[in-house]
Each structure stands twice: as C-alpha cells, then as structure tokens.
Design an enzyme around this catalytic site. Structure first.
Site, PDB file in Angstrom:
ATOM      1  CE  LYS A 250     -23.804  33.152  35.846  1.00 22.35           C
ATOM      2  NZ  LYS A 250     -25.202  33.583  36.631  1.00 22.35           N
TER       3      LYS A 250
HETATM    4  C1  E4P Z   1     -26.004  31.393  39.172  1.00 16.61           C
HETATM    5  O1  E4P Z   1     -25.160  31.628  38.671  1.00 16.61           O
HETATM    6  C2  E4P Z   1     -27.958  32.295  38.990  1.00 16.61           C
HETATM    7  O2  E4P Z   1     -27.661  33.107  38.839  1.00 16.61           O
HETATM    8  C3  E4P Z   1     -28.458  31.388  40.753  1.00 16.61           C
HETATM    9  O3  E4P Z   1     -27.845  30.926  41.227  1.00 16.61           O
HETATM   10  C4  E4P Z   1     -29.925  30.600  39.394  1.00 16.61           C
HETATM   11  O4  E4P Z   1     -30.903  30.483  41.257  1.00 16.61           O
HETATM   12  P1  E4P Z   1     -32.272  30.245  40.043  1.00 16.61           P
HETATM   13  O5  E4P Z   1     -32.587  28.884  40.135  1.00 16.61           O
HETATM   14  O6  E4P Z   1     -32.932  30.441  42.189  1.00 16.61           O
HETATM   15  O7  E4P Z   1     -32.838  31.237  39.890  1.00 16.61           O
END
Ligand code: E4P
Length: 218
Positions: free
Chosen positions: A83
């Site tokens: 990522k």
């Molecule tokens: C995605 O890969 C992220 O980890 C996640 O969906 C972030 O979500 P949030 O905005 O609820 O922290």
C-alpha cells in the site's frame, strides 16, 4: 464483488475468514497501532489465514525508501500487496513496484484524477475513501461512480476499484450497485450485512410453528 476485511486484528480476521466469504485484507498504520502488535508479525499471521491479497502499507514518504520498504514487505508472503499513499512519490513507487510484478494498492484517493494517475502507474487496486469524504459533507459514492466511468472508458486501465473507508451497510450496497470491484469492510459492518428484522421475525415464526409439529430432522 470481492469482500476484503479492513482490520489488523488477527482473531477477528480468523473468525470472519472461516466463513469463506473473505477475499482479502487491508491494514493501515492506524489499524496496526490499534492492534498493539509488531507489524511484520501481524502481516505474516494474516497471510497464513487468508489466501487473497493482504495490504501492508509503507511508512516512508519518498519513493526511493517506499520501494525499499515495499520490497521488504513483499517478501513476507506471496499475497502481500504493497500500500502506497496517493502522492507524487507514491505514484513513482507504485510504477516501480508494479513493474517488478508486486501488487500495489494506492491508498488515500479522494478524487478521480488521482485514480486515473494510479491506474497509469500500474496500481492493482485504487482505494477511494468514501467515509472520509462523507465526513466532510461531500458524497464519497460520487467518487466511486466517477472512477468507474473513467476506468470503463479505457480498456487498458485494469486497476480494480477498492471501495475503502466504508462505515455502513448502505455504503456496501451503493458501492456494489455502482460496480466497485472490491469493498474493504470493518468486521462489524460485514456481520451487519446479513441482518434484517424481517429475517429474525420470520425465523421466530417458523421455529414456533415447527415446535408445534413435534417433529425433529435428526
Ligand atoms: C483502507 O484500506 C483503509 O484502511 C480504511 O478503509 C480506512 O477507513 P477509515 O476512514 O474508517 O479509517
């Protein structure tokens, strides 16, 4: 539509993955911090539980170090997806890692042009953050719609839309209607997808009527 679980809690992932309904996992530095555990160990354990892509996020902000971190993380298991943030440096790292055959999830996407760039950079997944846009009074689902249209306009853009920052069952339904390829969903919301009050009411009635028959199947 593929379902990923958005979690770094190994017990939660293990329990939900045992249903066979989970196609992958996304983690992020905040989820790792919440787990209170060692990043590399957690990713390794998750990769032993789930066969599909498991996203592990780099921490560096310059492309060169992101690439070094990405290469290290990708050696944890074959299904690790690196990522990287949707920054200019992140895009450079994405291009480099994807050319090496490493899956890349470009995260923190908040507009359609960013998604277009990520696809050009060879991203396996683009992660538009629905909930965080909604939190600002904007419409996160509109972004999913725009990205779907753009990607469908060009056959050579093969990046999958991974709807992220999902906060409700309605987000999942809307993302599926639009045609997002993947939704990464917190465990609690995944379980809520199965619920409907009429299902509970109907089941109660069936059970009461069955009791009256005095029969048993086994
Ligand atoms: C995605 O890969 C992220 O980890 C996640 O969906 C972030 O979500 P949030 O905005 O609820 O922290």
């Amino acid at each position: 539509m593929k379902f990923f679980i958005d979690s770094a809690d190994v017990n939660e992932i293990s329990e939900i993955a045992s249903t066979g309904l989970i196609d992958g996992v996304t983690t992020n530095p905040s989820l790792i911090a919440k787990s209170g555990r060692n990043f590399i160990e957690v990713v390794k354990e998750i990769c032993d539980i789930v066969d599909g892509p498991v996203s592990a996020e780099v921490i560096a902000t310059d492309a060169e170090t992101m690439i070094v971190e990405g290469n290290k993380l990708s050696k944890i298991a074959d299904n690790v997806t690196i990522k990287v943030p949707l920054t200019w440096e992140g895009l450079k790292a994405c291009k480099n890692l994807s050319v090496e055959g490493i899956m890349v999830n470009v995260t923190l996407c908040f507009n359609a042009n960013q998604a277009l760039l990520a696809a050009k950079a060879g991203a396996t997944f683009i992660s538009p953050f629905i909930g965080r846009l909604d939190d600002m009074g904007l419409d996160g689902m509109e972004l999913i719609e725009e990205i779907r249209t753009i990607y469908d306009n060009y056959e050579n853009l093969e990046t999958e839309i991974l709807a992220a920052s999902i906060r409700s069952v309605n987000h999942v339904r809307q993302a599926a209607l639009i045609g997002a390829d993947v939704a990464t969903v917190p465990g609690k919301v995944l379980k809520e997808l199965a619920k409907h009050p009429l299902t509970d009411k109907g089941l109660d009635a069936f059970m009461k009527d069955w009791e009256g028959t005095g029969q048993s199947i086994l």
